[in-house]
Design a protein around this motif. Structure first.
Motif, PDB file in Angstrom:
ATOM      1  N   ARG A 197       0.805  -1.218   0.000  1.00 25.23           N
ATOM      2  CA  ARG A 197       0.000   0.000   0.000  1.00 25.23           C
ATOM      3  C   ARG A 197       0.844   1.277   0.000  1.00 25.23           C
ATOM      4  NH1 ARG A 197      -5.039   0.768   4.123  1.00 25.23           N
ATOM      5  NH2 ARG A 197      -6.563   1.256   2.531  1.00 25.23           N
ATOM      6  N   LEU A 198       1.880   1.317   0.814  1.00 17.79           N
ATOM      7  CA  LEU A 198       2.678   2.549   0.880  1.00 17.79           C
ATOM      8  C   LEU A 198       3.320   2.905  -0.461  1.00 17.79           C
ATOM      9  CD1 LEU A 198       4.280   2.336   4.442  1.00 17.79           C
ATOM     10  CD2 LEU A 198       2.349   3.742   3.669  1.00 17.79           C
ATOM     11  N   PRO A 199       3.962   1.971  -1.167  1.00 10.79           N
ATOM     12  CA  PRO A 199       4.497   2.331  -2.485  1.00 10.79           C
ATOM     13  C   PRO A 199       3.392   2.743  -3.471  1.00 10.79           C
ATOM     14  CG  PRO A 199       5.470   0.263  -1.736  1.00 10.79           C
ATOM     15  CD  PRO A 199       4.375   0.612  -0.777  1.00 10.79           C
ATOM     16  N   ALA A 200       2.228   2.099  -3.391  1.00  9.21           N
ATOM     17  CA  ALA A 200       1.119   2.456  -4.289  1.00  9.21           C
ATOM     18  C   ALA A 200       0.602   3.855  -3.973  1.00  9.21           C
ATOM     19  CB  ALA A 200      -0.005   1.431  -4.176  1.00  9.21           C
ATOM     20  N   MET A 201       0.608   4.202  -2.701  1.00 11.59           N
ATOM     21  CA  MET A 201       0.173   5.555  -2.322  1.00 11.59           C
ATOM     22  C   MET A 201       1.160   6.599  -2.852  1.00 11.59           C
ATOM     23  SD  MET A 201      -1.180   4.773   1.516  1.00 11.59           S
ATOM     24  CE  MET A 201      -1.863   6.373   1.890  1.00 11.59           C
ATOM     25  N   ARG A 202       2.463   6.284  -2.717  1.00  6.46           N
ATOM     26  CA  ARG A 202       3.470   7.204  -3.269  1.00  6.46           C
ATOM     27  C   ARG A 202       3.282   7.366  -4.769  1.00  6.46           C
ATOM     28  NH1 ARG A 202       6.782   5.290   0.609  1.00  6.46           N
ATOM     29  NH2 ARG A 202       7.479   3.512  -0.599  1.00  6.46           N
ATOM     30  N   ALA A 203       3.081   6.237  -5.463  1.00  7.55           N
ATOM     31  CA  ALA A 203       2.915   6.273  -6.923  1.00  7.55           C
ATOM     32  C   ALA A 203       1.670   7.049  -7.330  1.00  7.55           C
ATOM     33  CB  ALA A 203       2.857   4.851  -7.480  1.00  7.55           C
ATOM     34  N   ALA A 204       0.652   7.030  -6.487  1.00  9.46           N
ATOM     35  CA  ALA A 204      -0.601   7.745  -6.788  1.00  9.46           C
ATOM     36  C   ALA A 204      -0.537   9.200  -6.346  1.00  9.46           C
ATOM     37  CB  ALA A 204      -1.773   7.041  -6.113  1.00  9.46           C
ATOM     38  N   GLY A 205       0.591   9.598  -5.759  1.00  8.67           N
ATOM     39  CA  GLY A 205       0.744  10.981  -5.322  1.00  8.67           C
ATOM     40  C   GLY A 205       0.023  11.296  -4.019  1.00  8.67           C
ATOM     41  N   VAL A 206      -0.264  10.284  -3.241  1.00  7.80           N
ATOM     42  CA  VAL A 206      -0.941  10.490  -1.961  1.00  7.80           C
ATOM     43  C   VAL A 206       0.099  10.870  -0.914  1.00  7.80           C
ATOM     44  CG1 VAL A 206      -2.310   9.385  -0.142  1.00  7.80           C
ATOM     45  CG2 VAL A 206      -2.753   8.829  -2.548  1.00  7.80           C
ATOM     46  N   ASP A 207      -0.117  11.993  -0.274  1.00  6.08           N
ATOM     47  CA  ASP A 207       0.782  12.498   0.767  1.00  6.08           C
ATOM     48  C   ASP A 207       0.155  12.204   2.126  1.00  6.08           C
ATOM     49  OD1 ASP A 207       2.429  13.868   2.492  1.00  6.08           O
ATOM     50  OD2 ASP A 207       2.158  15.818   1.526  1.00  6.08           O
ATOM     51  N   LEU A 208       0.721  11.238   2.856  1.00  4.86           N
ATOM     52  CA  LEU A 208       0.169  10.856   4.154  1.00  4.86           C
ATOM     53  C   LEU A 208       0.088  12.036   5.127  1.00  4.86           C
ATOM     54  CD1 LEU A 208       1.840   7.392   4.849  1.00  4.86           C
ATOM     55  CD2 LEU A 208      -0.557   7.849   4.386  1.00  4.86           C
TER      56      LEU A 208
END
Length: 142
Positions: free
Chosen positions: A27-38
């Motif tokens: 999930r974390l790499p996919a969030m980075r790839a989607a431009g999601v900033d935690l």
């Protein structure tokens, strides 16, 4: 072993933690790839992640959630069985069957996510849980 039914409890808890690690690792790499900033997320829901991330990534998180639902009943009933001293023999065997079915269910859901085999595995594991519950009731109410 005095209470063999405790072993499948520990294995399923361990498996749940494996699924959590797998969910985070994908999930974390996919969030980075989607431009999601935690750091900027506030009050999001699972549906938000489902919209933003690839389905195959979300399957692991969905399964982790499933492992925190029905298995809580498994933990409770196995604890009752252990406390009544009936956690060996057939009850331990049924508990191992439940755990094996839940692990296979996890692998199906986390990889191919086909509903029919998932449903069959869920149904079979539920039947094992029903059997354990009946055995616990017999031990408690005898």
């Amino acid at each position: 072993m005095h209470n063999a039914i405790l072993q499948p409890i520990v294995v399923l808890i361990g498996w749940t933690l494996v699924m959590l690690a797998w969910a985070i690792a994908t999930r974390l790499p996919a969030m980075r790839a989607a431009g999601v900033d935690l750091g900027r997320l506030v009050g999001t829901t699972a549906a938000d992640a489902d919209r933003a991330l690839p389905k195959a990534v979300q399957w692991k998180a969905h399964n982790y959630n499933h492992l925190t639902e029905q298995p809580t009943l498994f933990y409770a009933v196995c604890t009752v069985i252990a406390l009544t001293g009936t956690g060996n023999g057939v009850n331990a065997w049924i508990a191992w069957v439940y755990v094996a079915l839940r692990i296979v269910h996890s692998l199906v859901q986390a990889t191919v996510n086909r509903v029919q085999p998932r449903f069959i595995l869920f149904l079979l594991s539920t039947l094992a849980l029903v059997a354990l519950t009946l055995h616990a009731a017999m031990a408690v109410f005898r």
